[in-house]
Design a protein around this motif. Sequence first.
Motif, short mmCIF file in Angstrom:
data_model
loop_
_atom_site.label_atom_id
_atom_site.label_comp_id
_atom_site.label_asym_id
_atom_site.label_seq_id
_atom_site.Cartn_x
_atom_site.Cartn_y
_atom_site.Cartn_z
N SER A 23 0.83 -1.20 0.00
CA SER A 23 0.00 0.00 0.00
C SER A 23 0.86 1.26 0.00
CB SER A 23 -0.91 -0.01 1.23
OG SER A 23 -1.65 1.17 1.32
N GLU A 25 3.99 1.50 -1.04
CA GLU A 25 4.69 1.60 -2.32
C GLU A 25 3.77 2.13 -3.41
OE1 GLU A 25 6.24 -2.39 -2.75
OE2 GLU A 25 8.19 -1.78 -1.95
N SER A 26 2.50 1.75 -3.36
CA SER A 26 1.56 2.21 -4.40
C SER A 26 1.30 3.71 -4.31
CB SER A 26 0.25 1.43 -4.33
OG SER A 26 -0.52 1.83 -3.20
N SER A 27 1.48 4.31 -3.14
CA SER A 27 1.27 5.75 -3.01
C SER A 27 2.56 6.54 -3.11
CB SER A 27 0.55 6.07 -1.69
OG SER A 27 1.43 5.92 -0.60
#
Length: 104
Positions: A23, A25-27
């Motif tokens: 999560s 890393e995705s942001s």
Amino acid sequence: MAVTAIVRFPFPEVKTEEELIASFESSSALYQDVPGLLRKYYLMSEDRRSGGGVYIFESRADAERVHDEVWRARLLERMGVEPDVQYFDSPVIVDNEARAASTA
């Protein structure tokens, strides 16, 4: 003078370390090349019930520009919680990787 923002919030549900890292890393792309943002550290508690971030900004104005109502709404939608944000002046920063200390 640099400003440190500490953002904290409870996670709506307990997730695994791997889920939280994914999560985060995705942001992370949202914070790359942001004017005035020098560094961001993602945080998660040992029990995976809370987390947040530590941000180092060039100025308070930069910090407030990033942590605006759009950012708060995005966090509320994504995490289901309101963040607690505190700002601190950071007159001296020690960087052991660079083997340096900087002052405002």
